[in-house]
Scaffold this motif. Structure first.
Motif, PDB file in Angstrom:
ATOM      1  N   SER A 215     -15.744 -21.112  13.829  1.00 40.75           N
ATOM      2  CA  SER A 215     -16.335 -22.025  12.847  1.00 40.75           C
ATOM      3  C   SER A 215     -15.259 -22.609  11.939  1.00 40.75           C
ATOM      4  N   ALA A 216     -14.373 -21.750  11.438  1.00 39.59           N
ATOM      5  CA  ALA A 216     -13.356 -22.216  10.485  1.00 39.59           C
ATOM      6  C   ALA A 216     -12.333 -23.115  11.175  1.00 39.59           C
ATOM      7  N   ILE A 217     -11.913 -22.708  12.371  1.00 34.34           N
ATOM      8  CA  ILE A 217     -10.885 -23.510  13.065  1.00 34.34           C
ATOM      9  C   ILE A 217     -11.469 -24.866  13.472  1.00 34.34           C
ATOM     10  N   TYR A 218     -12.700 -24.837  13.949  1.00 31.99           N
ATOM     11  CA  TYR A 218     -13.329 -26.108  14.353  1.00 31.99           C
ATOM     12  C   TYR A 218     -13.461 -27.038  13.140  1.00 31.99           C
ATOM     13  N   ALA A 219     -13.833 -26.463  11.999  1.00 33.80           N
ATOM     14  CA  ALA A 219     -13.962 -27.275  10.779  1.00 33.80           C
ATOM     15  C   ALA A 219     -12.597 -27.864  10.398  1.00 33.80           C
ATOM     16  N   ALA A 220     -11.545 -27.061  10.515  1.00 37.73           N
ATOM     17  CA  ALA A 220     -10.204 -27.539  10.144  1.00 37.73           C
ATOM     18  C   ALA A 220      -9.774 -28.694  11.042  1.00 37.73           C
ATOM     19  N   MET A 221     -10.279 -28.677  12.275  1.00 41.20           N
ATOM     20  CA  MET A 221      -9.866 -29.718  13.222  1.00 41.20           C
ATOM     21  C   MET A 221     -10.574 -31.044  12.988  1.00 41.20           C
ATOM     22  N   GLN A 222     -11.541 -31.051  12.083  1.00 43.03           N
ATOM     23  CA  GLN A 222     -12.226 -32.313  11.798  1.00 43.03           C
ATOM     24  C   GLN A 222     -11.345 -33.226  10.944  1.00 43.03           C
ATOM     25  N   ALA A 223     -10.334 -32.650  10.307  1.00 39.02           N
ATOM     26  CA  ALA A 223      -9.404 -33.484   9.527  1.00 39.02           C
ATOM     27  C   ALA A 223      -8.486 -34.249  10.482  1.00 39.02           C
TER      28      ALA A 223
ATOM     29  N   ALA B   4      -8.964  -7.084  15.992  1.00 39.22           N
ATOM     30  CA  ALA B   4      -9.890  -8.145  16.413  1.00 39.22           C
ATOM     31  C   ALA B   4      -9.609  -9.428  15.625  1.00 39.22           C
ATOM     32  N   VAL B   5      -9.107  -9.307  14.402  1.00 34.88           N
ATOM     33  CA  VAL B   5      -8.927 -10.494  13.553  1.00 34.88           C
ATOM     34  C   VAL B   5      -7.705 -11.324  13.984  1.00 34.88           C
ATOM     35  N   PRO B   6      -6.489 -10.758  13.952  1.00 31.22           N
ATOM     36  CA  PRO B   6      -5.361 -11.607  14.370  1.00 31.22           C
ATOM     37  C   PRO B   6      -5.474 -12.068  15.814  1.00 31.22           C
ATOM     38  N   GLN B   7      -6.051 -11.214  16.676  1.00 35.56           N
ATOM     39  CA  GLN B   7      -6.139 -11.623  18.079  1.00 35.56           C
ATOM     40  C   GLN B   7      -7.154 -12.740  18.279  1.00 35.56           C
ATOM     41  N   ALA B   8      -8.246 -12.717  17.532  1.00 40.68           N
ATOM     42  CA  ALA B   8      -9.221 -13.823  17.603  1.00 40.68           C
ATOM     43  C   ALA B   8      -8.578 -15.097  17.041  1.00 40.68           C
TER      44      ALA B   8
ATOM     45  N   ASN C 165      -7.127 -20.376  17.958  1.00 41.35           N
ATOM     46  CA  ASN C 165      -6.165 -21.362  17.435  1.00 41.35           C
ATOM     47  C   ASN C 165      -5.525 -22.115  18.600  1.00 41.35           C
ATOM     48  N   LYS C 166      -5.171 -21.335  19.631  1.00 40.97           N
ATOM     49  CA  LYS C 166      -4.524 -21.926  20.803  1.00 40.97           C
ATOM     50  C   LYS C 166      -5.539 -22.707  21.645  1.00 40.97           C
TER      51      LYS C 166
ATOM     52  N   LEU D  60      -5.765 -26.105  17.392  1.00 40.53           N
ATOM     53  CA  LEU D  60      -5.376 -26.370  15.995  1.00 40.53           C
ATOM     54  C   LEU D  60      -3.858 -26.175  15.854  1.00 40.53           C
ATOM     55  N   ASN D  61      -3.366 -25.181  16.580  1.00 43.21           N
ATOM     56  CA  ASN D  61      -1.925 -24.871  16.565  1.00 43.21           C
ATOM     57  C   ASN D  61      -1.366 -24.653  15.168  1.00 43.21           C
TER      58      ASN D  61
END
Ligand code: PLP
Length: 513
Positions: free
Chosen positions: A90-98, A116-120, A125-126, A130-131
């Motif tokens: 959700s957060a990464i997809y939102a960031a990609m709207q910019a 689970a957090v850094p690996q997700a 991200n990849k 978003l990279n």
């Protein structure tokens, strides 16, 4: 063997509740009743379906009450890992709207987060392109997040991930302070707080916070595996992870895990019923911890606790005993039927703890770390029994070949039988007959030479052999060095180059160097 053939072990003391918990009888009853009687599909419009929907709706209300969430989404998931993925997507997809040039460039996460957090973050991200750069927020020696670091980097963050309570150490983060810093520097950044280890141990009131995503897991608090839920703030961006079917109002498709949801229902009922005698209050849990700390400190005088107990939930203890690898403690605890874990149970093959490494603790502490964790339903009798068995385990370590060998030489005069000395990952064995004042040395590491020499000379032992059990050039050099020190010059001819007495009759099969 079928699952049903596996028997319970009434003698087992399960002290690994941060890994998972047993399911309480009243929760099992709710699950099995739901499977037998309320087996309908909550999406069906007939009565059988409506009964199932009733469980779904009432559990959602109970969940909201439990975590203090009136508005916003409350979604049932398969567990916290799914909740984490949903938040990250959700957060990464939102960031990609910019526009590409205007996108946030960082994904921040606490250095001691569950993997689970850094690996997700890395995966999505990849995959979503978003990279952004993944950056771990450092923690201090107490495991507390560096708020200055957050203040510096928050403005560039597309997402910030922190946790309420650490699963290895029980260290509690100050969420109010974190919120202040995060919101001061980036009012809109999606902020996830992994609340898995906080449920049932720290009161939560999500309405009073700006936490955007709070994933939870049922099996960490007496529910079955495969059920969890996630609270999502109204203002938070949301993209479903699983689509097709439209369940959970299209927010998480797939027929609901109703038996699991019924388990949560029974759990929330228990949590909200103050008169229930299932869950101990905080004072009792603190007194359990004090009792365990005393027992551990008596049993292992060189113990160190790897976290500040004042800022940790009372149900988690993480400790190291100098000179004893976690594997050895685990083995002897296991033999005493105490189940604990080393490092992170979720990755039990890992012998070092990345959490303790991130806290900057010495390598030996991270390599020797043991986590002992109980839960709010643990009973006084279990703690009493644990204390007795901890002493038995320590005695067994001392009296067997797994004797505690540390830098403290006070006990050297008492050593007898098979003794293990440790240096890093290396084990050296002394076979001592104290009464006959004889000793044999197996695999002496050069770093232990001084200690071995001390034991031999102070106790006036006759050295019967100095040998190595496998081809190893370091060890053969060490033997070459030790032989003339340990063996009187007039007797040196009685030993061969491998340290075996030439007169020995029963030499076992060892490979010479
Ligand atoms: N977060 C933390 C802090 C945990 O301790 C765990 C479980 O080990 C998870 C996330 C993953 O939870 P689940 O097993 O429900 O996917």
């Amino acid at each position: 063997m079928k699952p049903i053939d596996i028997q319970t072990n009434a003698n087992e003391l399960y002290l690994d509740c941060n890994a998972t918990t047993p399911v309480l009888p009243e929760i099992i009853e709710a699950v099995s009743h739901t499977m037998e009687t309320v087996f309908g599909n909550p999406s069906s419009s007939h009565i059988t379906g409506l009964k199932a929907r009733y469980i779904l709706d009432t559990t959602r209300q109970l969940a909201r009450k439990t975590v203090g969430l009136t508005s916003g989404r409350l979604i049932f998931t398969s567990g916290a890992t799914e909740g984490i993925q949903t938040a990250v997507v959700s957060a990464i997809y939102a960031a990609m709207q910019a526009e590409p040039g205007n996108r946030k460039t960082l994904l921040l996460y606490g250095a001691t987060e569950h993997k689970a957090v850094p690996q997700a973050l890395e995966h999505w991200n990849k995959l979503l392109g978003l990279n952004a750069q993944l950056v771990a927020i450092p923690v201090n020696r107490q495991g507390v997040l560096d708020t200055q670091f957050i203040a510096q980097h928050a403005k560039d963050a597309a997402m910030i991930c922190t946790m309420a309570v650490n699963n290895e150490t029980g260290v509690v983060q100050d969420l109010e302070q974190l919120e202040k810093v995060i919101r001061q520097h980036n009012p809109n950044v999606p902020w996830m707080v992994d609340c898995v280890q906080a449920l049932g141990k720290k009161a939560l009131n999500l309405d009073a916070t700006t936490i955007d995503y709070a994933p939870f897991s049922g099996h960490k608090l007496y529910g079955p595996k495969g059920i969890g839920f996630m609270a999502v703030r109204d203002a938070a961006p949301y993209t479903p992870l699983i689509i097709g079917g439209g369940q959970e109002s299209g927010q998480r498709s797939g027929t609901e895990n109703l038996p699991g949801i019924a388990a949560l229902n029974a759990l929330f009922e228990l949590m909200q019923d103050e008169s229930n005698n299932r869950f101990q209050n905080d004072d009792t849990l603190q007194s359990y911890r004090n009792q365990l700390v005393d027992a551990l400190s008596t049993a292992f005088p060189s113990i160190v606790f790897n976290h500040d107990l004042d800022i940790s939930v009372p149900t988690t203890l993480n400790f190291s005993v100098e000179g004893v690898a976690s594997r050895d403690i685990m083995d002897v605890f296991d033999a005493c039927q105490i189940r604990v874990s080393s490092g992170s149970a979720c990755s039990s093959k890992v012998t070092k703890s990345f959490v303790l490494d991130a806290m900057g603790l010495e390598e030996w502490r991270s390599g020797s770390a043991i986590r002992l964790s109980f839960g709010p339903a643990t009973q006084q009798e279990e703690i009493n029994e644990a204390c007795v068995r901890i002493q038995q385990a320590a005695d067994a370590l001392r009296n067997s070949c797994l004797i505690v060998a540390d830098t403290n030489n006070d006990n050297d005069a008492q050593l007898d039988g098979v003794v293990q000395l440790k240096y890093d990952d290396h084990c050296c064995y002394l076979i001592i007959d104290r009464e006959a004042r004889e000793i044999a040395v197996v695999d002496p590491h050069p770093a232990l030479a001084g200690r071995i020499e001390n034991i031999v000379s102070c106790q006036h032992y006759r050295v019967k052999a100095v040998v190595c059990s496998a081809a190893d050039s370091v060890m053969s050099q060490s033997i070459e060095l030790l032989l003339p020190i340990l063996i009187p010059s007039q007797s040196i001819d009685e030993y061969d180059v491998f340290g075996w007495p030439k007169t020995a009759t029963g030499v076992c099969d060892v490979a010479p160097v």
